[in-house]
Design a protein around this motif. Structure first.
Motif, PDB file in Angstrom:
ATOM      1  N   ALA B 388       0.850  -1.192   0.000  1.00 50.06           N
ATOM      2  CA  ALA B 388       0.000   0.000   0.000  1.00 50.06           C
ATOM      3  C   ALA B 388       0.887   1.245   0.000  1.00 50.06           C
ATOM      4  O   ALA B 388       2.112   1.152  -0.049  1.00 50.06           O
ATOM      5  N   SER B 389       0.241   2.398   0.052  1.00 48.00           N
ATOM      6  CA  SER B 389       0.948   3.682  -0.020  1.00 48.00           C
ATOM      7  C   SER B 389       1.617   4.032   1.309  1.00 48.00           C
ATOM      8  O   SER B 389       1.360   3.410   2.345  1.00 48.00           O
ATOM      9  N   ALA B 390       2.419   5.090   1.279  1.00 48.16           N
ATOM     10  CA  ALA B 390       3.044   5.596   2.504  1.00 48.16           C
ATOM     11  C   ALA B 390       1.985   6.101   3.483  1.00 48.16           C
ATOM     12  O   ALA B 390       2.128   5.958   4.701  1.00 48.16           O
ATOM     13  N   GLU B 391       0.915   6.679   2.953  1.00 47.49           N
ATOM     14  CA  GLU B 391      -0.153   7.197   3.819  1.00 47.49           C
ATOM     15  C   GLU B 391      -0.834   6.057   4.566  1.00 47.49           C
ATOM     16  O   GLU B 391      -1.089   6.146   5.774  1.00 47.49           O
ATOM     17  N   VAL B 392      -1.129   4.979   3.835  1.00 45.36           N
ATOM     18  CA  VAL B 392      -1.748   3.809   4.491  1.00 45.36           C
ATOM     19  C   VAL B 392      -0.759   3.211   5.490  1.00 45.36           C
ATOM     20  O   VAL B 392      -1.150   2.787   6.589  1.00 45.36           O
ATOM     21  N   ALA B 393       0.525   3.196   5.129  1.00 45.76           N
ATOM     22  CA  ALA B 393       1.536   2.646   6.042  1.00 45.76           C
ATOM     23  C   ALA B 393       1.520   3.409   7.365  1.00 45.76           C
ATOM     24  O   ALA B 393       1.524   2.806   8.447  1.00 45.76           O
ATOM     25  N   ALA B 394       1.494   4.724   7.283  1.00 46.64           N
ATOM     26  CA  ALA B 394       1.527   5.532   8.503  1.00 46.64           C
ATOM     27  C   ALA B 394       0.267   5.320   9.341  1.00 46.64           C
ATOM     28  O   ALA B 394       0.332   5.138  10.565  1.00 46.64           O
ATOM     29  N   ALA B 395      -0.887   5.306   8.678  1.00 45.65           N
ATOM     30  CA  ALA B 395      -2.141   5.099   9.405  1.00 45.65           C
ATOM     31  C   ALA B 395      -2.149   3.728  10.073  1.00 45.65           C
ATOM     32  O   ALA B 395      -2.608   3.558  11.208  1.00 45.65           O
ATOM     33  N   THR B 396      -1.605   2.747   9.372  1.00 41.25           N
ATOM     34  CA  THR B 396      -1.556   1.379   9.894  1.00 41.25           C
ATOM     35  C   THR B 396      -0.600   1.279  11.080  1.00 41.25           C
ATOM     36  O   THR B 396      -0.873   0.573  12.056  1.00 41.25           O
ATOM     37  N   ALA B 397       0.508   2.005  11.005  1.00 45.82           N
ATOM     38  CA  ALA B 397       1.458   1.988  12.124  1.00 45.82           C
ATOM     39  C   ALA B 397       0.803   2.540  13.399  1.00 45.82           C
ATOM     40  O   ALA B 397       1.079   2.072  14.501  1.00 45.82           O
ATOM     41  N   LEU B 398      -0.091   3.494  13.223  1.00 42.32           N
ATOM     42  CA  LEU B 398      -0.759   4.094  14.391  1.00 42.32           C
ATOM     43  C   LEU B 398      -1.732   3.150  15.071  1.00 42.32           C
ATOM     44  O   LEU B 398      -1.873   3.140  16.282  1.00 42.32           O
ATOM     45  N   THR B 399      -2.442   2.344  14.273  1.00 43.68           N
ATOM     46  CA  THR B 399      -3.520   1.525  14.832  1.00 43.68           C
ATOM     47  C   THR B 399      -3.140   0.068  15.019  1.00 43.68           C
ATOM     48  O   THR B 399      -3.749  -0.639  15.806  1.00 43.68           O
ATOM     49  N   GLY B 400      -2.174  -0.411  14.219  1.00 43.63           N
ATOM     50  CA  GLY B 400      -1.806  -1.821  14.313  1.00 43.63           C
ATOM     51  C   GLY B 400      -2.590  -2.714  13.364  1.00 43.63           C
ATOM     52  O   GLY B 400      -2.350  -3.916  13.304  1.00 43.63           O
ATOM     53  N   PHE B 401      -3.535  -2.150  12.657  1.00 44.02           N
ATOM     54  CA  PHE B 401      -4.195  -2.929  11.603  1.00 44.02           C
ATOM     55  C   PHE B 401      -4.381  -2.034  10.371  1.00 44.02           C
ATOM     56  O   PHE B 401      -4.351  -0.793  10.487  1.00 44.02           O
ATOM     57  N   ILE B 402      -4.518  -2.646   9.216  1.00 46.11           N
ATOM     58  CA  ILE B 402      -4.504  -1.871   7.971  1.00 46.11           C
ATOM     59  C   ILE B 402      -5.644  -0.855   7.995  1.00 46.11           C
ATOM     60  O   ILE B 402      -6.812  -1.202   8.139  1.00 46.11           O
ATOM     61  N   THR B 403      -5.242   0.421   7.893  1.00 46.36           N
ATOM     62  CA  THR B 403      -6.152   1.519   8.207  1.00 46.36           C
ATOM     63  C   THR B 403      -6.184   2.553   7.092  1.00 46.36           C
ATOM     64  O   THR B 403      -5.146   2.897   6.524  1.00 46.36           O
ATOM     65  N   ASN B 404      -7.367   3.055   6.825  1.00 44.72           N
ATOM     66  CA  ASN B 404      -7.545   4.126   5.849  1.00 44.72           C
ATOM     67  C   ASN B 404      -7.003   5.436   6.443  1.00 44.72           C
ATOM     68  O   ASN B 404      -7.429   5.844   7.528  1.00 44.72           O
ATOM     69  N   PRO B 405      -6.083   6.084   5.748  1.00 47.42           N
ATOM     70  CA  PRO B 405      -5.526   7.329   6.298  1.00 47.42           C
ATOM     71  C   PRO B 405      -6.624   8.345   6.640  1.00 47.42           C
ATOM     72  O   PRO B 405      -6.474   9.118   7.593  1.00 47.42           O
ATOM     73  N   ALA B 406      -7.712   8.332   5.882  1.00 50.11           N
ATOM     74  CA  ALA B 406      -8.797   9.298   6.132  1.00 50.11           C
ATOM     75  C   ALA B 406      -9.348   9.148   7.552  1.00 50.11           C
ATOM     76  O   ALA B 406      -9.845  10.109   8.137  1.00 50.11           O
ATOM     77  N   ASP B 407      -9.229   7.953   8.139  1.00 43.26           N
ATOM     78  CA  ASP B 407      -9.758   7.718   9.480  1.00 43.26           C
ATOM     79  C   ASP B 407      -8.878   8.273  10.597  1.00 43.26           C
ATOM     80  O   ASP B 407      -9.317   8.345  11.750  1.00 43.26           O
ATOM     81  N   VAL B 408      -7.636   8.594  10.267  1.00 43.44           N
ATOM     82  CA  VAL B 408      -6.748   9.090  11.340  1.00 43.44           C
ATOM     83  C   VAL B 408      -6.225  10.485  11.043  1.00 43.44           C
ATOM     84  O   VAL B 408      -5.418  11.038  11.801  1.00 43.44           O
ATOM     85  N   MET B 409      -6.635  11.060   9.904  1.00 43.46           N
ATOM     86  CA  MET B 409      -6.084  12.373   9.527  1.00 43.46           C
ATOM     87  C   MET B 409      -6.893  13.505  10.145  1.00 43.46           C
ATOM     88  O   MET B 409      -8.063  13.356  10.416  1.00 43.46           O
TER      89      MET B 409
END
Ligand code: SF4
Lengths: 166, 409
Positions: B388-409
């Motif tokens: 996935a993208s860098a944005e998804v990577a960052a969002a996923t690092a925050l939550t621990g599961f594959i996460t839509n960046p829109a949910d954490v931005m």
């Protein structure tokens, strides 16, 4: 006689030889012969015999440019690879090394483990029952490279690249 | 008659007008080889071809990036052989450990330029399409021949056109477009063809590299973005021509594009992130020639700034090049990533091919910003890799599961 080894589609170069077993990672480059399909099909490297044929599904050899993937197959004596479509870098590498590759879908006509005879000159496979399966004739520029035994001997003989007027 | 970008570049290199389907010998402008395959290339050149010197030391580039720094005694030894060889040959474009991955480095150094024919010993040499060069990956024998003669042969490719319209929504980026195209074209959809990416002039050169590198994952010989809106000097003969013929056209509306994720173990196994379900990860790996650029580090830092990586998740950051790392250091991007819990690796290929710097163990799941999720690619064949993208990577690092960046931005 050649044994037929059937493989599925999208067989990638990491399945043929994982990057961790690149010659640069091995003590002895000749050890590469231990690694074709080492994880994907562990019995292959031990059981394959010179002249055996790989019959695969679509997009064989996709992924990396690592020539040691077809080189490992050449080292164990794979006689030909037949697939409906080859990934292009793999196809070039195999051609360069002189491994005959035929573009055809035989995965449903042949069985894994079946014994057949491959008559390269005529481009046919003859089954034990005498059935003759014609392989599509490769284009001239491929045939001239095969005939020379690979791209290096071809270039040394002709001083030119394939497809270029002599 | 109108020509595609590949036909324009290859016609010039062949010294005659060529069209898709023909086989032609062409002059190459640049040959790239990296540490992993250079030993075999040198051996083939010297021992099989019997050629001592490369055809032009100014037009051969050697990059130590695949296992950099060396992970074993053998790789150290081989790399020393390559260093000595490059010196003997008088190769000036030699980039050692820490300079970064060949593809971004050759662009940053100005060695890769629009309109060139560039062949590299790495399948992702399609990357050079980010500046409108015809970049193509080849194996050791082809590269040895090209380095020895300055020429190679190609079947002139047909071109598959990916036409983007609109603009990305926040949290969506070039990687999502590339994965979306892979989803439509499938892993073999552009085999023997070139891909042209239109409608993306608003992307930076390195963002274009994301598209160009992923072109090989649909089988392509080259992947070109028309060279407009970039700092490089573009030759006036190189431009999209009205009426050029494309074997297939795919349209993607960026304005409605969702974050895309490629699930194990083939690149074209792509889903809208929202359809994936809950996937827990052990490792988030931000790096590679596809998405380890400054832009990717900055996009990740924007999401991670002032926050912490989820407990139990390892975040690896391996910048694609020293330039990317420097820029991220200077503007505080790097500090944000490290403060959030990232572990930093030396610019280079890192664990992308499973040789060092963060290889995966059995049973581990990794969210990877690279370009291949094949079984065993990053280490254990029993690890699972999601792309996935860098944005998804960052969002996923925050939550621990594959996460839509829109949910954490
Ligand atoms: S980062 Fe990965 S894909 Fe890119 S050049 Fe290195 S090994 Fe190849």
């Amino acid at each position: 006689m050649s044994r037929v080894w059937i493989f599925g589609q999208d067989i990638n170069t990491d399945q043929i030889v994982p990057g961790r077993f690149a010659p640069i990672m091995l003590k002895n480059e000749d050890d590469l012969r231990k690694y074709p399909f080492v994880e994907h099909r562990p019995e292959f490297a031990g059981d394959v015999r010179p002249g055996d044929i790989i019959v695969a599904g679509n997009n064989f050899g996709c992924g990396s440019s690592r020539e040691y993937a077809p080189l490992a197959l050449k080292m164990v004596g794979v006689g030909a690879i037949i697939a409906p479509l080859f990934a292009r870098i793999f196809f070039r590498n195999a051609l360069n090394l002189g491994i005959p590759c035929f573009t055809a879908d035989l995965t449903s006509q042949l069985r894994d483990g079946q014994q057949v005879e491959l008559v390269l000159e005529d481009g046919v496979i003859v089954t034990e029952g005498g059935e003759r399966i014609a392989l599509p004739p490769p284009p001239v520029f491929l045939r001239e490279v095969w005939a020379a035994g690979g791209i290096v001997p071809f270039f040394r003989q002709h001083g030119r690249f394939p497809g270029e007027a002599a | 008659m109108a020509q595609t970008l590949s036909e324009q570049i290859l016609s010039r290199a062949a010294g005659r007008q060529v069209r898709a389907g023909e086989v032609a010998t062409v002059a190459v402008d640049l040959v790239m080889m990296h540490d992993s395959l250079s030993p075999s290339i040198i051996k083939i050149m010297e021992q099989e071809l019997g050629v001592e010197r490369v055809w032009d030391p100014e037009r051969v580039a050697v990059v130590i990036d695949h296992v950099a720094p060396a992970a074993t005694v053998q790789t150290a030894e081989k790399q020393n052989e390559v260093r000595r060889w490059a010196q003997r040959q008088g190769i000036r474009h030699f980039y050692d450990v820490g300079r970064g991955i060949s593809h971004p480095v050759l662009v940053e150094e100005g060695v890769a330029q629009p309109g060139m024919v560039i062949v590299g010993s790495d399948s992702h040499s399609t990357a050079y399409g980010c500046v409108g060069a015809f970049g193509s990956g080849m194996g050791s024998t082809d590269i040895a021949l090209a380095a020895a003669t300055g020429r190679t042969w190609f079947r002139i490719p047909e071109t598959v056109l990916v036409r983007a319209t609109g603009r990305f929504r926040p949290g969506v980026s070039a990687k999502d477009l590339a994965l979306r195209a892979a989803r439509e074209l499938r892993a073999d959809g552009a085999t023997y063809a070139a891909v042209e990416w239109h409608g993306v002039e608003f992307l930076t050169v390195m963002e274009r590299m994301t598209l160009a590198t992923l072109s090989i994952e649909v089988g392509a010989k080259a992947g070109l973005v028309p060279p407009v809106g970039i700092p490089q000097q573009v030759p006036d003969w190189l431009k999209v021509q009205e009426g050029a013929s494309y074997s297939r056209i795919i349209e993607v509306n960026l304005a409605t594009l969702e974050p895309q994720v490629s699930a194990p173990s083939v690149v074209d196994n792509v889903f809208d992130l929202g359809d994936l379900g809950r996937v827990a990860v052990d490792v988030v790996y931000l790096g590679t020639c596809t998405n380890g650029h400054y832009e990717d580090l900055a996009a990740a830092a924007r999401i991670l700034a002032g926050k912490q990586v989820a407990p139990g998740v390892r975040l690896m950051v391996v910048p694609a090049s020293r330039d990317a790392l420097l820029r991220a250091t200077e503007d505080g991007t790097l500090a944000k990533l490290i403060a959030a819990g990232a572990a930093l690796g030396t610019p280079g290929c890192g664990a992308c091919i499973g040789r060092h710097m963060g290889v995966l163990g059995p049973g581990e799941t990794c969210l990877f910003t690279g370009n291949r999720n094949f079984r065993g690619r990053m280490g254990s064949p029993e690890a699972n890799i999601y792309l996935a993208s860098a944005e998804v990577a960052a969002a996923t690092a925050l939550t621990g599961f594959i996460t839509n960046p829109a949910d954490v931005m």
